[in-house]
Design an enzyme around this catalytic site. Structure first.
Site, PDB file in Angstrom:
ATOM      1  N   ASP A  26      64.873  54.648  70.477  1.00 47.68           N
ATOM      2  CA  ASP A  26      66.343  54.015  69.889  1.00 47.68           C
ATOM      3  C   ASP A  26      67.312  54.844  70.409  1.00 47.68           C
ATOM      4  OD1 ASP A  26      64.543  52.382  68.943  1.00 47.68           O
ATOM      5  OD2 ASP A  26      65.401  52.813  66.716  1.00 47.68           O
ATOM      6  N   ARG A  62      61.915  44.401  72.007  1.00 46.35           N
ATOM      7  CA  ARG A  62      62.802  45.590  72.314  1.00 46.35           C
ATOM      8  C   ARG A  62      62.720  46.005  73.755  1.00 46.35           C
ATOM      9  NH1 ARG A  62      64.374  47.570  66.266  1.00 46.35           N
ATOM     10  NH2 ARG A  62      64.658  45.738  65.430  1.00 46.35           N
TER      11      ARG A  62
END
Length: 352
Positions: A189, A241
């Protein structure tokens, strides 16, 4: 004898014509001089900037190689000594030190929670057996930045939170040739005003929330940051993602291999700008979302070019995106060859 009115007019016209001719001649000479590459007195000449060059193998590329924030590129702990660790305590000790280190990870390290990594560190696995299990790496804190960090050749499993979290304004981070297995939250992330990150040649084994860019729809502080490059990654049966982007631009996604993806490939939301280029999508029902937004997030911008879609749906595009090639040089491989190249080169044990 004074000249007549008609003679005065002819003289005035001749003078004006001479002045105009001289001015036109000066302009022509200036143009010729410029064309010949010769500067002209009193005319400022700025030499064109040299084009960026592709970094050598073994060096950070993409956004991680672009000078910014007073840093010329990403070198990690190259300025410091090399240490070898085999325990979570030693990993945390050197990763959190205020001086540069090259930290070699030997074998399996059982960790808990997030290990804080601060500036000027290289964390690299020894051989093909280095693992961090149970915990993850967090770049920086609110008071200690995680800038100029390299993470290579490590397998991450069963993380209690993120496997790698780049946040708190960290910049110049290179995540390369790692392998990620499912954990509690994200694999990689990038958020909270972080930027100039490259994620390259990694393999994702059945991960769910593989890669997030941007903390949340409400965290508009990410606008102007989140410049990330993703290339030659292998998304092997992962779910979503790859990445999901908010606000960042340009985010460059090129030459990645998407195989048997669950929910979707790439998402651009909240006015992000994402270039999806030269990738290979196989058995991906929804390669891209953008104009329609995703979940509760508003639409983003996405340009796709030169991708291969096999037994896959369309890539939803929207608007225009800034060209990353104006900031760094890169070599785009033939997308038809991406499955072979990426399966052979991505993951641990392949950095030489």
């Amino acid at each position: 004898m004074q000249p007549t009115g008609r003679a005065r007019a002819r003289r005035t016209l001749t003078t004006v014509s001479a002045g105009l001719g001289a001015a036109l001649l000066a302009v022509c000479l200036t143009t010729v001089a410029y064309a010949a590459g010769r500067p002209v007195d009193d005319v400022p000449v700025t030499a064109p900037a040299p084009p960026p060059t592709v970094p050598r193998a073994g060096q950070a590329d993409g956004w991680a190689a672009v000078p910014a924030f007073g840093v010329d590129g990403t070198t990690g702990g190259a300025a410091g000594p090399t240490v070898r660790v085999s325990s979570a305590a030693d990993l945390a000790r050197y990763a959190g030190a205020n001086t540069p280190y090259v930290i070699e990870v030997a074998g399996r390290i059982q960790a808990s929670g997030m290990v804080t990594v601060v500036a000027n560190k290289t964390i690299v696995g020894v051989g093909a057996t280095a693992e961090i299990v149970g915990g993850g790496l967090q770049m920086g804190t609110t008071t200690r930045p995680g800038n100029n960090v390299i993470v290579r050749n490590i397998t991450f499993r069963d993380a209690e939170d993120d496997s790698i979290s780049v946040h708190n304004g960290s910049h110049h981070v290179w995540i390369d040739h790692n392998e990620f297995h499912p954990g509690y939250d994200g694999s990689v992330d990038v958020k909270r005003r972080s930027s100039h990150v490259t994620v390259s040649w990694n393999r994702f084994h059945g991960t769910d929330k593989s890669m997030l860019v941007g903390h949340s729809d409400s965290f508009t502080g990410d606008v102007g940051y989140l410049k990330v490059t993703y290339h030659h990654n292998y998304f092997d049966g992962s779910n979503q993602r790859h990445p999901r982007v908010r606000f960042g631009e340009p985010v460059h996604v090129y030459n990645n291999y998407y195989r048997d993806i669950g929910l979707y490939g790439v998402v651009s939301t909240e006015n992000a700008g994402v270039l999806v280029e030269g990738n290979y999508f196989a058995d991906v029902a929804f390669p891209c979302h953008s104009a329609s937004g995703y979940a509760d997030s508003g639409p983003g911008r996405l340009v796709q070019r030169g991708n291969v879609f096999v037994r896959s749906g369309p890539c939803e595009t929207n608007g225009t995106v800034a060209e990353p090639g104006s900031s760094y040089a890169y070599t785009l491989d033939d997308p038809a060859q991406v499955p072979q190249l990426v399966t052979a080169g991505a993951g641990v044990g392949r950095i030489g």
